[in-house]
Write a protein that holds these residues in place. Structure first.
Motif, PDB file in Angstrom:
ATOM      1  N   CYS A 102       0.816  -1.196   0.000  1.00 35.31           N
ATOM      2  CA  CYS A 102       0.000   0.000   0.000  1.00 35.31           C
ATOM      3  C   CYS A 102       0.856   1.255   0.000  1.00 35.31           C
ATOM      4  O   CYS A 102       0.487   2.264  -0.555  1.00 35.31           O
ATOM      5  N   TYR A 103       2.031   1.177   0.632  1.00 32.94           N
ATOM      6  CA  TYR A 103       2.893   2.348   0.739  1.00 32.94           C
ATOM      7  C   TYR A 103       3.797   2.506  -0.477  1.00 32.94           C
ATOM      8  O   TYR A 103       4.288   3.587  -0.729  1.00 32.94           O
ATOM      9  N   ILE A 104       4.024   1.411  -1.190  1.00 35.41           N
ATOM     10  CA  ILE A 104       5.044   1.408  -2.228  1.00 35.41           C
ATOM     11  C   ILE A 104       4.852   2.528  -3.229  1.00 35.41           C
ATOM     12  O   ILE A 104       5.793   3.190  -3.618  1.00 35.41           O
ATOM     13  N   ASN A 105       3.635   2.792  -3.607  1.00 31.92           N
ATOM     14  CA  ASN A 105       3.398   3.811  -4.615  1.00 31.92           C
ATOM     15  C   ASN A 105       3.768   5.211  -4.129  1.00 31.92           C
ATOM     16  O   ASN A 105       3.953   6.101  -4.918  1.00 31.92           O
ATOM     17  N   PHE A 106       3.878   5.387  -2.812  1.00 27.56           N
ATOM     18  CA  PHE A 106       4.156   6.720  -2.295  1.00 27.56           C
ATOM     19  C   PHE A 106       5.568   6.841  -1.763  1.00 27.56           C
ATOM     20  O   PHE A 106       5.928   7.862  -1.223  1.00 27.56           O
ATOM     21  N   MET A 107       6.350   5.788  -1.877  1.00 32.27           N
ATOM     22  CA  MET A 107       7.580   5.776  -1.120  1.00 32.27           C
ATOM     23  C   MET A 107       8.841   6.183  -1.867  1.00 32.27           C
ATOM     24  O   MET A 107       9.927   5.883  -1.440  1.00 32.27           O
ATOM     25  N   GLN A 108       8.734   6.858  -2.994  1.00 31.03           N
ATOM     26  CA  GLN A 108       9.929   7.459  -3.556  1.00 31.03           C
ATOM     27  C   GLN A 108      10.219   8.719  -2.758  1.00 31.03           C
ATOM     28  O   GLN A 108       9.479   9.075  -1.877  1.00 31.03           O
ATOM     29  N   SER A 109      11.281   9.411  -3.123  1.00 28.55           N
ATOM     30  CA  SER A 109      11.585  10.635  -2.400  1.00 28.55           C
ATOM     31  C   SER A 109      10.520  11.684  -2.682  1.00 28.55           C
ATOM     32  O   SER A 109      10.183  11.970  -3.823  1.00 28.55           O
ATOM     33  N   CYS A 110       9.993  12.259  -1.599  1.00 27.18           N
ATOM     34  CA  CYS A 110       8.903  13.221  -1.764  1.00 27.18           C
ATOM     35  C   CYS A 110       9.404  14.651  -1.629  1.00 27.18           C
ATOM     36  O   CYS A 110       8.618  15.579  -1.423  1.00 27.18           O
ATOM     37  N   ARG A 111      10.713  14.834  -1.739  1.00 25.51           N
ATOM     38  CA  ARG A 111      11.286  16.166  -1.527  1.00 25.51           C
ATOM     39  C   ARG A 111      10.734  17.188  -2.520  1.00 25.51           C
ATOM     40  O   ARG A 111      10.431  18.318  -2.152  1.00 25.51           O
ATOM     41  N   PHE A 112      10.597  16.784  -3.773  1.00 20.99           N
ATOM     42  CA  PHE A 112      10.085  17.722  -4.772  1.00 20.99           C
ATOM     43  C   PHE A 112       8.632  18.092  -4.463  1.00 20.99           C
ATOM     44  O   PHE A 112       8.251  19.259  -4.511  1.00 20.99           O
ATOM     45  N   ASN A 136       4.758  -9.902  -5.189  1.00 21.91           N
ATOM     46  CA  ASN A 136       5.682 -10.324  -6.227  1.00 21.91           C
ATOM     47  C   ASN A 136       5.547  -9.475  -7.478  1.00 21.91           C
ATOM     48  O   ASN A 136       6.522  -9.160  -8.126  1.00 21.91           O
ATOM     49  N   ARG A 137       4.339  -9.088  -7.805  1.00 25.42           N
ATOM     50  CA  ARG A 137       4.178  -8.283  -9.016  1.00 25.42           C
ATOM     51  C   ARG A 137       4.724  -6.872  -8.822  1.00 25.42           C
ATOM     52  O   ARG A 137       5.535  -6.408  -9.576  1.00 25.42           O
ATOM     53  N   ILE A 138       4.255  -6.210  -7.758  1.00 20.46           N
ATOM     54  CA  ILE A 138       4.620  -4.814  -7.595  1.00 20.46           C
ATOM     55  C   ILE A 138       6.083  -4.630  -7.244  1.00 20.46           C
ATOM     56  O   ILE A 138       6.740  -3.769  -7.785  1.00 20.46           O
ATOM     57  N   CYS A 139       6.594  -5.499  -6.361  1.00 20.99           N
ATOM     58  CA  CYS A 139       7.985  -5.357  -5.961  1.00 20.99           C
ATOM     59  C   CYS A 139       8.913  -5.405  -7.160  1.00 20.99           C
ATOM     60  O   CYS A 139       9.920  -4.737  -7.212  1.00 20.99           O
ATOM     61  N   HIS A 197      12.279   0.230 -20.582  1.00 21.48           N
ATOM     62  CA  HIS A 197      12.058   0.969 -19.344  1.00 21.48           C
ATOM     63  C   HIS A 197      10.730   0.599 -18.708  1.00 21.48           C
ATOM     64  O   HIS A 197      10.651   0.313 -17.512  1.00 21.48           O
ATOM     65  N   GLU A 198       9.689   0.571 -19.512  1.00 24.12           N
ATOM     66  CA  GLU A 198       8.367   0.237 -18.981  1.00 24.12           C
ATOM     67  C   GLU A 198       8.313  -1.189 -18.458  1.00 24.12           C
ATOM     68  O   GLU A 198       7.560  -1.484 -17.532  1.00 24.12           O
ATOM     69  N   ALA A 199       9.082  -2.077 -19.067  1.00 29.22           N
ATOM     70  CA  ALA A 199       9.054  -3.480 -18.657  1.00 29.22           C
ATOM     71  C   ALA A 199       9.603  -3.665 -17.259  1.00 29.22           C
ATOM     72  O   ALA A 199       9.188  -4.546 -16.520  1.00 29.22           O
ATOM     73  N   VAL A 200      10.490  -2.770 -16.868  1.00 30.94           N
ATOM     74  CA  VAL A 200      11.349  -3.043 -15.726  1.00 30.94           C
ATOM     75  C   VAL A 200      11.254  -1.996 -14.626  1.00 30.94           C
ATOM     76  O   VAL A 200      11.687  -2.188 -13.511  1.00 30.94           O
ATOM     77  N   ASP A 201      10.604  -0.878 -14.944  1.00 30.39           N
ATOM     78  CA  ASP A 201      10.594   0.264 -14.030  1.00 30.39           C
ATOM     79  C   ASP A 201       9.242   0.938 -14.154  1.00 30.39           C
ATOM     80  O   ASP A 201       8.751   1.138 -15.250  1.00 30.39           O
ATOM     81  N   GLN A 202       8.628   1.306 -13.044  1.00 32.89           N
ATOM     82  CA  GLN A 202       7.316   1.918 -13.137  1.00 32.89           C
ATOM     83  C   GLN A 202       7.372   3.283 -13.795  1.00 32.89           C
ATOM     84  O   GLN A 202       6.451   3.697 -14.476  1.00 32.89           O
ATOM     85  N   GLY A 203       8.464   4.004 -13.544  1.00 29.99           N
ATOM     86  CA  GLY A 203       8.681   5.217 -14.295  1.00 29.99           C
ATOM     87  C   GLY A 203       8.128   6.497 -13.720  1.00 29.99           C
ATOM     88  O   GLY A 203       8.004   7.479 -14.435  1.00 29.99           O
ATOM     89  N   ASN A 204       7.793   6.531 -12.453  1.00 36.63           N
ATOM     90  CA  ASN A 204       7.431   7.807 -11.861  1.00 36.63           C
ATOM     91  C   ASN A 204       8.679   8.658 -11.672  1.00 36.63           C
ATOM     92  O   ASN A 204       9.683   8.184 -11.147  1.00 36.63           O
ATOM     93  N   THR A 205       8.596   9.889 -12.108  1.00 34.09           N
ATOM     94  CA  THR A 205       9.780  10.737 -12.074  1.00 34.09           C
ATOM     95  C   THR A 205      10.047  11.354 -10.702  1.00 34.09           C
ATOM     96  O   THR A 205      11.115  11.877 -10.472  1.00 34.09           O
ATOM     97  N   PHE A 206       9.048  11.309  -9.825  1.00 35.59           N
ATOM     98  CA  PHE A 206       9.287  11.744  -8.445  1.00 35.59           C
ATOM     99  C   PHE A 206       8.230  11.163  -7.522  1.00 35.59           C
ATOM    100  O   PHE A 206       7.199  10.667  -7.990  1.00 35.59           O
ATOM    101  N   GLY A 207       8.487  11.212  -6.219  1.00 36.19           N
ATOM    102  CA  GLY A 207       7.544  10.675  -5.245  1.00 36.19           C
ATOM    103  C   GLY A 207       6.582  11.729  -4.741  1.00 36.19           C
ATOM    104  O   GLY A 207       6.825  12.923  -4.899  1.00 36.19           O
ATOM    105  N   THR A 208       5.487  11.271  -4.150  1.00 43.12           N
ATOM    106  CA  THR A 208       4.487  12.207  -3.638  1.00 43.12           C
ATOM    107  C   THR A 208       4.412  12.124  -2.112  1.00 43.12           C
ATOM    108  O   THR A 208       5.059  11.283  -1.503  1.00 43.12           O
ATOM    109  N   HIS A 209       3.617  13.016  -1.525  1.00 42.61           N
ATOM    110  CA  HIS A 209       3.471  13.072  -0.072  1.00 42.61           C
ATOM    111  C   HIS A 209       3.227  11.672   0.516  1.00 42.61           C
ATOM    112  O   HIS A 209       2.255  11.008   0.128  1.00 42.61           O
TER     113      HIS A 209
END
Lengths: 163, 163
Positions: A21-31, B18-21, B103-115
């Motif tokens: 549940c947290y994975i989608n939010f757990m990159q760096s949120c500094r920006f 397993n999928r998301i990780c 890239h899409e195959a191997v990385d979700q590709g969000n350029t930054f994290g959110t709150h």
DNA sequence: ATAAACGTAACCATTTTTGTTACAAATCAA
DNA sequence: TTGATTTGTAACAAAAATGGTTACGTTTAT
């Protein structure tokens, strides 16, 4: 016995589940934090805003905010004042601050990571892949910067008010 | 009864994990590894390449490679064969594989994290910042994808040979 | 002088990530 | 059929990254 094991596995399973549940939010949120902070400062205009107040709206710790403020300050985007009634102030009009500047101030900006260990120098690919990836990285970083440079803090304020 | 439910949840949890990780994360070297692997497979052409050999040139563990191969396979970029003389094979010509697909195959590709924590809903910025950041995220993600789509595996091979 | 605020160091907890061992399943060849 | 080889996958170790927390010195307005 079998029940106990099952219960143990269940707990582990839930632990993993919580992580999902947290994975989608757990990159760096500094920006994201930085844009949030800059937007609040823009609305405050000439009023100083303390790290405590900023921390409340972002929902984090004042020290986290102060660390961010130092970087925004070094980038010339804000200034801070100590003492009572102190805090942070925007240095420019929102229309003159691009998201690229905010991003560069608080994020190193690499779009992906590179080999942690040196690849085999005996393989024709391993020997030269680092330089190739470096060039790809340059291109993607520039593409990201170009897009961020097309948006300003004023655009953010406009969207905040338009919904 | 309780035990049965627990077991069910456990299975669901693991399946999702397993999928998301394997598909997520940003400052990781999975994309660099994947480009490296795809380049080696392109040079091998019709020959199967085992995870052990790939691991040697990348300088990592065969299991790390196999986890990557599964995702490249699911994206339709390669196929794998078990048993002796088994390994991985490119499914298309290098000119027909874009770096965006890798890239899409191997990385979700969000350029930054959110709150990570919900911002204060009492603040006009905190209440709406999530949607604004989402739109910014969409734009930067698309910009990254556009740039990656302009490069193919054939370009990577050309650069590898030209230095 | 006092209180408020920043600047900064030290540390903790959690999450993320790669690397490692182990083993079952599949497959080829003799 | 048997044995060797390879993928697929689970489980866990170890380290790095990150945000959060406490504490305290410094600055400054009143």
């Amino acid at each position: 016995m079998g029940t106990l094991e099952a219960a143990t596995i269940f707990v582990i399973g839930l632990g993993i589940c919580n992580r999902i549940c947290y994975i989608n939010f757990m990159q760096s949120c500094r920006f994201a934090f930085a844009v949030h902070v800059m937007a609040v400062l823009a609305l405050e205009k000439a009023h100083c805003c303390s790290s405590s107040r900023l921390a409340q709206t972002v929902n984090t710790n004042p020290v986290v905010i102060r660390r961010l403020l130092i970087e925004l300050q070094e980038a010339g985007l804000i200034s801070t004042l100590r003492g009572p009634r102190g805090g942070a102030l925007l240095k420019r009009k929102p229309g003159k601050v691009t998201l690229r500047e905010i991003h560069e101030a608080v994020d190193q900006g690499n779009t992906f990571g590179t080999h942690p260990n040196e690849p085999s120098q005996g393989c024709p690919v391993g020997k030269k892949i680092a330089r190739v990836m470096e060039r790809i990285q340059d291109r993607t970083n520039r593409a990201l910067e170009r897009e961020l440079a097309r948006m300003t803090l004023a655009d953010v304020l406009r969207e905040l008010q338009s919904e």
